[in-house]
Every structure is written in structure tokens, then in C-alpha cells.
Design a protein around this motif. Structure first.
Motif, mmCIF file in Angstrom:
data_model
loop_
_atom_site.group_PDB
_atom_site.id
_atom_site.type_symbol
_atom_site.label_atom_id
_atom_site.label_comp_id
_atom_site.label_asym_id
_atom_site.label_seq_id
_atom_site.Cartn_x
_atom_site.Cartn_y
_atom_site.Cartn_z
ATOM 1 N N GLY A 30 -17.389 9.533 -74.810
ATOM 2 C CA GLY A 30 -16.865 8.520 -73.900
ATOM 3 C C GLY A 30 -15.397 8.754 -73.642
ATOM 4 O O GLY A 30 -14.742 9.512 -74.362
ATOM 5 N N LEU A 33 -13.461 7.397 -76.801
ATOM 6 C CA LEU A 33 -14.094 7.539 -78.103
ATOM 7 C C LEU A 33 -14.044 8.988 -78.575
ATOM 8 O O LEU A 33 -14.357 9.904 -77.821
ATOM 9 C CB LEU A 33 -15.555 7.078 -78.016
ATOM 10 N N SER A 76 -22.343 6.186 -74.112
ATOM 11 C CA SER A 76 -21.317 6.365 -75.138
ATOM 12 C C SER A 76 -20.972 5.088 -75.887
ATOM 13 O O SER A 76 -20.335 5.142 -76.932
ATOM 14 C CB SER A 76 -20.048 6.956 -74.517
ATOM 15 N N SER A 77 -21.413 3.926 -75.402
ATOM 16 C CA SER A 77 -21.059 2.677 -76.083
ATOM 17 C C SER A 77 -22.251 1.769 -76.386
ATOM 18 O O SER A 77 -22.066 0.693 -76.951
ATOM 19 C CB SER A 77 -20.027 1.907 -75.262
ATOM 20 N N THR A 78 -23.475 2.161 -76.040
ATOM 21 C CA THR A 78 -24.642 1.315 -76.261
ATOM 22 C C THR A 78 -25.684 2.039 -77.104
ATOM 23 O O THR A 78 -26.048 3.173 -76.811
ATOM 24 C CB THR A 78 -25.283 0.891 -74.919
ATOM 25 N N ARG A 92 -23.376 -2.739 -79.087
ATOM 26 C CA ARG A 92 -22.309 -2.243 -78.209
ATOM 27 C C ARG A 92 -21.120 -1.834 -79.053
ATOM 28 O O ARG A 92 -20.677 -2.577 -79.930
ATOM 29 C CB ARG A 92 -21.908 -3.327 -77.217
ATOM 30 N N LEU A 93 -20.601 -0.654 -78.790
ATOM 31 C CA LEU A 93 -19.413 -0.153 -79.465
ATOM 32 C C LEU A 93 -18.217 -0.337 -78.550
ATOM 33 O O LEU A 93 -18.169 0.239 -77.468
ATOM 34 C CB LEU A 93 -19.593 1.329 -79.825
ATOM 35 N N GLY A 94 -17.283 -1.189 -78.975
ATOM 36 C CA GLY A 94 -16.065 -1.418 -78.196
ATOM 37 C C GLY A 94 -15.050 -0.335 -78.500
ATOM 38 O O GLY A 94 -14.919 0.101 -79.640
ATOM 39 N N GLY A 95 -14.330 0.106 -77.494
ATOM 40 C CA GLY A 95 -13.339 1.167 -77.665
ATOM 41 C C GLY A 95 -12.012 0.624 -78.162
ATOM 42 O O GLY A 95 -11.909 -0.503 -78.621
ATOM 43 N N PRO A 99 -12.342 0.760 -83.031
ATOM 44 C CA PRO A 99 -13.621 0.409 -82.409
ATOM 45 C C PRO A 99 -14.379 -0.629 -83.218
ATOM 46 O O PRO A 99 -14.305 -0.634 -84.448
ATOM 47 C CB PRO A 99 -14.385 1.731 -82.381
ATOM 48 N N LEU A 101 -18.259 -2.636 -83.582
ATOM 49 C CA LEU A 101 -19.677 -2.596 -83.245
ATOM 50 C C LEU A 101 -20.208 -4.008 -83.299
ATOM 51 O O LEU A 101 -19.992 -4.724 -84.286
ATOM 52 C CB LEU A 101 -20.401 -1.696 -84.264
#
Length: 107
Positions: A30, A33, A76-78, A92-95, A99, A101
Motif C-alpha cells: 500500500g 504501508l 492492502s488494508s482489508t 481494516r488496517l489503518g495506516g 498502524p 487493526l
């Protein structure tokens, strides 16, 4: 993490789950990321790791879900995470610098 193209052994070891690791996936790269790997475990946690340094970037405990069976990266975030007793969890992974989760829902 093992590189099967080489015979010299493992590339990196990710330590942090308290029970058996049940799934491991490479996350698509991402914009914010670092190269990452996600793992799930029988201890009901999902962890995201820096692929090269093995630093744990984020952890989410899905308490009450039982052993986690598998992971699938949507982007890249789900992530989708299958559990033994509570179905499929959407994560969901927040940047950013640290980060996080979080669970968006389950079905």
C-alpha cells in the motif's frame, strides 16, 4: 518465513502468538504501508508484521471467536479472517506511523 529458492534456512521469524499460527498471508503493498505479513492464530489474534524486520505493527484480539482458521487479503488494508465459532470477520488496517487493526464487521 522461508525462501524455498535457497537452502540456507529461514529468512525471518515472527514471534508473538501464544498458540499455533494457523494462517499467514503477504499483504499487497500500500502507499503508506511497509512490506507486511499478516498472521492468525488459535489464540484468537491477528497480527500484522513488517515483512523484513519481524516487528509487530498491529494486533487485534477477536475474543470469543475461538481459533482463527484462515486469512485472505482483499487489498492492502482489508483482511477477511475465518473463525471457528463466529464466522468471517472483516478487518481494516489503518495506516500512519502506528498502524491499527480493527474489526469492521462479521458475518
Amino acid at each position: 518465513l522461508w525462501d524455498l529458492r535457497q537452502t540456507r534456512g529461514r529468512v525471518c521469524e515472527y514471534r508473538g502468538h501464544f498458540q499455533t499460527t494457523t494462517s499467514c498471508v503477504f499483504l499487497p503493498r500500500g502507499p503508506a504501508l511497509a512490506p507486511s505479513v499478516a498472521t492468525s492464530s488459535s489464540d484468537s489474534t491477528v497480527k500484522v508484521w513488517h515483512r523484513d524486520t519481524a516487528a509487530c505493527l498491529a494486533t487485534l484480539s477477536l475474543e470469543g471467536s475461538g481459533p482463527l482458521a484462515s486469512l485472505a487479503a482483499c487489498d492492502s488494508s482489508t483482511l477477511l479472517c475465518a473463525s471457528a465459532s463466529s464466522g468471517i470477520h472483516v478487518l481494516r488496517l489503518g495506516g500512519g506511523a502506528e498502524p491499527a487493526l480493527r474489526e469492521l464487521g462479521a458475518f
